[in-house]
Design an enzyme around this catalytic site. Sequence first.
Site, mmCIF file in Angstrom:
data_model
loop_
_atom_site.group_PDB
_atom_site.id
_atom_site.type_symbol
_atom_site.label_atom_id
_atom_site.label_comp_id
_atom_site.label_asym_id
_atom_site.label_seq_id
_atom_site.Cartn_x
_atom_site.Cartn_y
_atom_site.Cartn_z
ATOM 1 N N LYS A 86 109.316 35.868 27.613
ATOM 2 C CA LYS A 86 109.255 36.775 28.775
ATOM 3 C C LYS A 86 110.342 37.846 28.713
ATOM 4 O O LYS A 86 110.069 39.007 28.920
ATOM 5 C CB LYS A 86 109.468 36.001 30.083
ATOM 6 C CG LYS A 86 108.331 35.143 30.525
ATOM 7 C CD LYS A 86 108.491 34.750 31.992
ATOM 8 C CE LYS A 86 109.791 34.053 32.332
ATOM 9 N NZ LYS A 86 109.918 32.672 31.860
ATOM 10 N N ARG B 243 108.384 32.181 40.893
ATOM 11 C CA ARG B 243 108.089 30.943 40.173
ATOM 12 C C ARG B 243 107.252 30.000 41.034
ATOM 13 O O ARG B 243 106.825 28.954 40.557
ATOM 14 C CB ARG B 243 109.395 30.232 39.809
ATOM 15 C CG ARG B 243 109.916 30.566 38.405
ATOM 16 C CD ARG B 243 111.249 29.862 38.266
ATOM 17 N NE ARG B 243 111.686 29.582 36.933
ATOM 18 C CZ ARG B 243 112.458 30.387 36.204
ATOM 19 N NH1 ARG B 243 112.776 31.572 36.644
ATOM 20 N NH2 ARG B 243 112.881 30.011 35.020
ATOM 21 N N ARG C 69 117.187 28.866 20.188
ATOM 22 C CA ARG C 69 117.507 30.160 20.810
ATOM 23 C C ARG C 69 119.018 30.399 20.898
ATOM 24 O O ARG C 69 119.776 29.512 21.289
ATOM 25 C CB ARG C 69 116.890 30.186 22.214
ATOM 26 C CG ARG C 69 117.222 31.437 23.000
ATOM 27 C CD ARG C 69 116.267 31.646 24.131
ATOM 28 N NE ARG C 69 116.506 30.781 25.282
ATOM 29 C CZ ARG C 69 115.848 30.909 26.430
ATOM 30 N NH1 ARG C 69 114.902 31.822 26.568
ATOM 31 N NH2 ARG C 69 116.102 30.088 27.432
ATOM 32 N N ARG D 264 122.550 28.830 25.411
ATOM 33 C CA ARG D 264 122.625 28.704 26.867
ATOM 34 C C ARG D 264 122.841 27.245 27.257
ATOM 35 O O ARG D 264 122.329 26.336 26.609
ATOM 36 C CB ARG D 264 121.312 29.206 27.488
ATOM 37 C CG ARG D 264 121.347 30.692 27.766
ATOM 38 C CD ARG D 264 120.019 31.223 28.194
ATOM 39 N NE ARG D 264 119.301 30.380 29.143
ATOM 40 C CZ ARG D 264 118.171 30.731 29.724
ATOM 41 N NH1 ARG D 264 117.651 31.922 29.476
ATOM 42 N NH2 ARG D 264 117.558 29.938 30.553
ATOM 43 N N ARG E 86 112.719 21.472 32.824
ATOM 44 C CA ARG E 86 112.237 22.809 33.179
ATOM 45 C C ARG E 86 110.734 22.945 32.906
ATOM 46 O O ARG E 86 110.019 23.596 33.660
ATOM 47 C CB ARG E 86 113.034 23.868 32.410
ATOM 48 C CG ARG E 86 114.419 24.071 33.010
ATOM 49 C CD ARG E 86 115.408 24.607 32.015
ATOM 50 N NE ARG E 86 115.156 25.986 31.662
ATOM 51 C CZ ARG E 86 115.552 26.527 30.506
ATOM 52 N NH1 ARG E 86 116.173 25.802 29.611
ATOM 53 N NH2 ARG E 86 115.322 27.785 30.267
#
Length: 221
Positions: free
Chosen positions: A13, A88, A127, A156, A167
């Site tokens: 995204k 969301r 990531r 992160r 998540r």
Amino acid sequence: MYIVLLGPPGSGKGTQAGLLSKEFKIGHMSTGDILRDILKDKTHPLYEDVKVINQGMLISDELVTKVVRDSLSNPKFKQGVIFDGYPRTSAQAKALDKILSEEGKKLDFVLDLNVTEEVLLYRLLGRRVCPSCKKVFHVRQGITTCPDCGLELVQRADDNKETINKRFTEYKNKSLSLKEYYKNTTPYIELKIDQKDISAEEVERLIHIRLGEMQKDKAEG
Ligand code: AMP
């Protein structure tokens, strides 16, 4: 122009929002980035309420909507916004429609990046992000410092297996009614992605094909 980008964490995204914001000359609003910025300042009035995001939990609809409403006054969002990470839930979607309609505006379309769970895990665990410009990389690229900022890339705090699974579950549970809401109210483009190594450029190309089709359908009435 106002666009909502949907997709689970790691669906790309942020990358696609960056590309679309440049193309349409609109601001890119990532609620995740805004909330992480709040956590850099322990004296921020919302610090304690926002802290839960490090455990993979969503903050309340009211709180995130307040953050979005406040952020919209930033001049960079004057020409339009691509919303990344918000809404969301269907309650947030309704709140956003209300905020926009108060300004005589509405969403132009919703783009849903429907990426499989396997592809997501591969991407998220690898990531790495530039702490300054937030540009996203993957360990397979072998890059350890940001080519633009020269800073060391970081992982992160919420990109670990336990938090990722939480998540996913949150996203799946909460996004069902959100998708349903948008499919019934707003032009909707859904892109199914099941290739691990599909490039951002290829996804961008597919988005453009779908946008072209949408515009053609609109023109034909
Ligand atoms: P993201 O960078 O979009 O993955 O967001 C990181 C974290 O910020 C999420 O896991 C949530 O804890 C929180 N967050 C971001 N956007 C929202 C939202 N629209 N509603 C609730 N929590 C959010």
